[in-house]
Enzyme design. Structure first.
Site, mmCIF file in Angstrom:
data_model
loop_
_atom_site.group_PDB
_atom_site.id
_atom_site.type_symbol
_atom_site.label_atom_id
_atom_site.label_comp_id
_atom_site.label_asym_id
_atom_site.label_seq_id
_atom_site.Cartn_x
_atom_site.Cartn_y
_atom_site.Cartn_z
ATOM 1 N N SER A 124 -6.412 -13.269 -0.947
ATOM 2 C CA SER A 124 -5.419 -12.265 -1.331
ATOM 3 C C SER A 124 -5.810 -11.446 -2.550
ATOM 4 O O SER A 124 -6.759 -10.692 -2.517
ATOM 5 C CB SER A 124 -4.070 -12.967 -1.533
ATOM 6 O OG SER A 124 -3.065 -12.025 -1.810
ATOM 7 N N HIS A 125 -5.097 -11.650 -3.649
ATOM 8 C CA HIS A 125 -5.276 -10.844 -4.853
ATOM 9 C C HIS A 125 -6.195 -11.522 -5.859
ATOM 10 O O HIS A 125 -6.345 -11.043 -6.975
ATOM 11 C CB HIS A 125 -3.909 -10.596 -5.482
ATOM 12 C CG HIS A 125 -3.118 -11.870 -5.576
ATOM 13 N ND1 HIS A 125 -2.487 -12.421 -4.470
ATOM 14 C CD2 HIS A 125 -2.897 -12.718 -6.596
ATOM 15 C CE1 HIS A 125 -1.901 -13.557 -4.833
ATOM 16 N NE2 HIS A 125 -2.140 -13.753 -6.109
ATOM 17 N N ASP A 301 -3.421 -4.949 -2.815
ATOM 18 C CA ASP A 301 -4.264 -6.075 -3.230
ATOM 19 C C ASP A 301 -5.423 -6.248 -2.255
ATOM 20 O O ASP A 301 -5.585 -5.450 -1.321
ATOM 21 C CB ASP A 301 -3.443 -7.365 -3.368
ATOM 22 C CG ASP A 301 -2.987 -7.915 -2.027
ATOM 23 O OD1 ASP A 301 -2.817 -7.114 -1.094
ATOM 24 O OD2 ASP A 301 -2.788 -9.145 -1.910
ATOM 25 N N ASP A 303 -6.187 -8.111 0.309
ATOM 26 C CA ASP A 303 -5.976 -8.160 1.758
ATOM 27 C C ASP A 303 -4.888 -7.187 2.210
ATOM 28 O O ASP A 303 -4.436 -7.242 3.361
ATOM 29 C CB ASP A 303 -5.664 -9.593 2.217
ATOM 30 C CG ASP A 303 -4.369 -10.141 1.628
ATOM 31 O OD1 ASP A 303 -4.018 -9.753 0.494
ATOM 32 O OD2 ASP A 303 -3.699 -10.952 2.292
ATOM 33 N N ASP A 305 -1.734 -6.748 1.711
ATOM 34 C CA ASP A 305 -0.327 -7.020 2.036
ATOM 35 C C ASP A 305 0.592 -6.701 0.859
ATOM 36 O O ASP A 305 1.780 -6.488 1.042
ATOM 37 C CB ASP A 305 -0.103 -8.445 2.580
ATOM 38 C CG ASP A 305 -0.592 -9.531 1.653
ATOM 39 O OD1 ASP A 305 -1.190 -9.205 0.602
ATOM 40 O OD2 ASP A 305 -0.378 -10.714 1.980
ATOM 41 N N ARG A 306 0.031 -6.648 -0.351
ATOM 42 C CA ARG A 306 0.872 -6.294 -1.507
ATOM 43 C C ARG A 306 0.830 -4.795 -1.773
ATOM 44 O O ARG A 306 -0.108 -4.105 -1.350
ATOM 45 C CB ARG A 306 0.361 -7.008 -2.756
ATOM 46 C CG ARG A 306 0.567 -8.490 -2.703
ATOM 47 C CD ARG A 306 0.216 -9.136 -4.028
ATOM 48 N NE ARG A 306 0.583 -10.550 -3.962
ATOM 49 C CZ ARG A 306 0.652 -11.346 -5.003
ATOM 50 N NH1 ARG A 306 0.361 -10.894 -6.210
ATOM 51 N NH2 ARG A 306 1.006 -12.606 -4.861
ATOM 52 N N SER A 390 6.858 -10.288 -6.243
ATOM 53 C CA SER A 390 5.406 -10.384 -6.380
ATOM 54 C C SER A 390 4.699 -9.256 -5.628
ATOM 55 O O SER A 390 3.648 -9.474 -5.027
ATOM 56 C CB SER A 390 4.936 -11.750 -5.897
ATOM 57 O OG SER A 390 5.404 -11.983 -4.576
ATOM 58 N N LYS A 401 3.919 -9.444 4.841
ATOM 59 C CA LYS A 401 4.269 -8.261 4.067
ATOM 60 C C LYS A 401 3.192 -7.210 4.301
ATOM 61 O O LYS A 401 2.105 -7.533 4.773
ATOM 62 C CB LYS A 401 4.423 -8.606 2.601
ATOM 63 C CG LYS A 401 3.234 -9.289 1.964
ATOM 64 C CD LYS A 401 3.617 -9.688 0.560
ATOM 65 C CE LYS A 401 2.557 -10.519 -0.111
ATOM 66 N NZ LYS A 401 2.612 -11.932 0.305
HETATM 67 O O1 LIG Z 1 3.158 -18.784 -5.822
HETATM 68 P P1 LIG Z 1 2.825 -17.477 -6.464
HETATM 69 O O2 LIG Z 1 1.504 -17.410 -7.116
HETATM 70 O O3 LIG Z 1 3.945 -16.993 -7.358
HETATM 71 O O4 LIG Z 1 2.698 -16.404 -5.324
HETATM 72 C C1 LIG Z 1 3.732 -16.118 -4.505
HETATM 73 C C2 LIG Z 1 3.296 -15.192 -3.425
HETATM 74 O O5 LIG Z 1 2.156 -15.717 -2.817
HETATM 75 C C3 LIG Z 1 1.658 -15.039 -1.706
HETATM 76 O O6 LIG Z 1 1.309 -13.734 -2.041
HETATM 77 C C4 LIG Z 1 2.704 -15.039 -0.653
HETATM 78 O O7 LIG Z 1 2.264 -14.351 0.467
HETATM 79 C C5 LIG Z 1 3.948 -14.398 -1.185
HETATM 80 O O8 LIG Z 1 4.929 -14.431 -0.212
HETATM 81 C C6 LIG Z 1 4.401 -15.068 -2.432
HETATM 82 O O9 LIG Z 1 5.432 -14.360 -3.046
HETATM 83 MG MG LIG Z 2 -2.284 -10.509 -0.536
#
Ligand SMILES: O=P(O)(O)OC[C@H]1O[C@H](O)[C@H](O)[C@@H](O)[C@@H]1O
Ligand SMILES: [Mg+2]
Length: 585
Positions: A124-125, A301, A303, A305-306, A390, A401
């Site tokens: 992801s990010h 981000d 991938d 999705d953000r 987030s 997302k």
């Molecule tokens: O657990 P955290 O680091 O706060 O991350 C929380 C986030 O993680 C991922 O990006 C999930 O896809 C999100 O749905 C979630 O909000």
């Molecule tokens: Mg992501």
């Protein structure tokens, strides 16, 4: 046709393969250990029902981060050996997480085949590169992340695994060239199909939004636009959608070439990490990009999705973003023209969406952090639009997302609000105008999040322990608060958030510590479920203001006293040794 044999490799369990909020994320060097990836992949195959493996179609791709190509070659060999019928791969291993979800749900192969699941290769990010993170997660037939019942099984399997089958002699598949390569194995034919990363996703977006009206907005000379993919996979979609389909100039794309190390950056779209965009939008305290900032800016981000949405010198908090999209969706977005089935937010997300739901008479749900909880509601037809603080926003068009969807939703709202402007009759309605108008109608939820990244895990647990303990003596807590800031309201109740899924009845406990104040303010503390090292403490601070004369303050100023209370109550500095957070959003 090249044929392959299957061999069984013996292995033994490897510690620490418990999938987090979004799959297994570890440093690349951890993933490169012998059998590490193989064990997890086999544990996943073994957690699925036979028809999801034997003869099935599986998507394998991701954000293109370092190690993706090697991982795909391994997974292809294991899929072949496990009797999978075909593997679908985005060209050069690239598919955004939302695109994977769309492909599982929508794509039909030339022979009528449909995918029943996907391995998404992303962290992801989190940064990428040889010394950074890799990740893998499994998505189900509905296009959403595997539910806990499956991820628990995967984890159990990783603890007992003894062997896995693999087609060692299967030649490396060229994933840079579109086309189908067929092989013959002991159980019959096996295909790897490489296809365009963007086609299916673009088609879906065009069925949701009115591209013509967005095109008109983007061609309006006073409306300027900028998109930053932070060198993530969003770049594989941005050119196609914003430039080719919607006519934005090439120069509106920043960092839109996907790179395996994200250009050395941290591909997380927030005010700290999306530096270049933030400067270009006139929001940087230190760098000035020079010139007049664009009217609209957004980032994604790794991938894709953000999303982060910005106006000229203006930041839209993700909690406001989902509320504003929900409030305007029906008129502005064709997909929602017959109304919203319901809306939902994660618990730490501000209550801005609650107020919209109440005013519009919409079904509303508050779920734990993690997109999978929205998926159940959507599958049951109970939710159309949802979002998280987030930087995640999305709808029931897929089960993840969707960063580019959020940008198109905002552009649709802007196009809708500027109908008269675009016909030459009025002043441009800006992002800031839309947000301020929203606050004037619904009130404003001042909101901020403090992240303490990579702190000592034991200290983080102790801090959370203290906060839980304090919950049993609220009079004591209120005395402490009065001693810090007498003007801060009393805590009315406090708990650990627990969620009972209205669809499958499953219960998720310990989803964050909440302090709920008499005036509607909230303090929430959670440990991140997505980090790969140490612990990350997140502190969410929120205060509701209905009085129209008080909605224009700087949010850090407005929240100052509550922040102070939160830090002192939790003994943040004592436990973490940190005098300030790593990131403030
Ligand atoms: O657990 P955290 O680091 O706060 O991350 C929380 C986030 O993680 C991922 O990006 C999930 O896809 C999100 O749905 C979630 O909000
Ligand atoms: Mg992501």
């Amino acid at each position: 046709m090249v044929s392959f044999k299957v061999s069984l490799v013996s292995t033994s369990p490897i510690d620490g393969q418990k999938p987090g909020t979004s799959g297994l994320r570890k440093k690349v060097k951890v993933f490169k250990q012998p059998n590490y990836l193989e064990n997890f992949v086999q544990a996943t195959f073994n957690a699925l029902t036979t028809e999801k493996v034997k003869g099935a179609t599986l998507v394998v791709s991701g954000d293109g981060r370092y190690y993706s190509e090697q991982a795909i070659q391994i997974i292809v060999k294991m899929a072949a050996a496990n009797g999978v019928r075909r593997v679908w791969v985005g060209q050069n291993s690239l598919l955004s997480t939302p695109a994977v979800s769309a492909i599982i749900r929508e794509r039909v192969g030339a022979d009528g085949s449909k995918a029943t699941g996907a391995f998404i290769l992303t962290a992801s990010h989190n940064p990428g590169g040889p010394t950074e993170d890799f990740g893998i997660k499994y998505n189900m037939e509905n296009g959403g992340p595997a539910p806990e019942s499956i991820t628990d099984k995967i984890y159990e399997n990783t603890k007992t695994i003894k062997e896995y089958p693999i087609a060692e002699d299967l030649p490396r598949v060229d994933i840079s060239t579109i086309g189908i390569t067929s092989f013959e194995g002991p159980e019959g034919k096996f295909d790897v199909e490489v296809f365009d990363s963007a086609d299916d996703y673009v088609k879906l977006m065009k069925s949701i939004f009115d591209f013509e009206s967005i095109k008109k907005l983007l061609s309006y000379p006073k409306f300027t636009f900028c998109y930053d993919a932070l060198h993530g996979v969003a770049g594989a979609y941005a050119h196609r959608i914003f430039v080719e389909e919607l006519g934005a100039p090439e120069s509106s794309l920043l960092n839109c070439v996907p790179k395996e190390d994200f250009g050395g950056g941290h591909p997380d779209p927030n005010l700290t990490y999306a530096k270049e965009l933030v400067a270009r939008m006139g929001l940087s305290k230190t760098d000035d990009a020079g010139g007049e900032p664009p009217e609209f800016g957004a980032a994604a981000d790794g991938d894709a999705d953000r999303n982060m949405i910005l106006g000229k010198r203006f930041f839209v908090t993700p909690s406001d973003s989902v509320a504003i999209i929900a409030a305007n969706a029906v008129g502005a977005i064709p997909y929602f023209s017959s109304g919203l089935k319901g809306v939902a937010r994660s618990m730490p997300t501000s209550a801005a969406l609650d107020v919209v739901a109440k005013n519009l008479g919409l079904k509303f749900f508050e779920v734990p952090t993690g997109w999978k909880f929205f998926g159940n509601l959507m599958d049951a037809g109970m939710c159309s639009v949802c979002g998280e603080e987030s930087f995640g926003t999305g709808s029931d068009h897929i089960r993840e997302k969707d960063g580019i969807w959020a940008v198109l939703a905002w552009l649709s709202i802007l196009a809708h609000k500027n109908k008269e402007t675009l016909d030459g009759n009025a002043k441009l309605v800006t992002v800031e105008d839309i947000v301020r108008q929203h606050w004037a109608t619904y009130g404003r939820h001042y909101y901020t999040r403090y992240d303490y990244e990579n702190v000592d895990a034991t200290a983080a647990k102790e801090l959370m322990g203290l906060l839980v303990k304090l919950q049993s003596s609220l009079p004591e807590v209120n005395k402490i608060i009065k001693g810090i800031h007498p003007e801060v309201a009393n805590v009315a109740s406090a708990d650990e958030f627990e969620y009972k899924d209205p669809v499958d009845g499953s219960v998720s406990k310990h989803q964050g510590i909440r302090y709920l104040f008499e005036d509607g303010s909230r303090l929430v503390f959670r440990l991140s479920g997505t980090g790969s090292e140490g612990a990350t403490i997140r502190l969410y601070i929120e205060q509701y203001e209905k009085d129209a004369s008080k909605i224009g303050r700087d949010s850090q100023d407005a929240l100052g006293p509550l922040v102070d209370v939160a830090l002192k109550l939790s003994k943040m500095q004592e436990f973490t040794g940190r005098s300030s957070p790593t990131v403030i959003t």
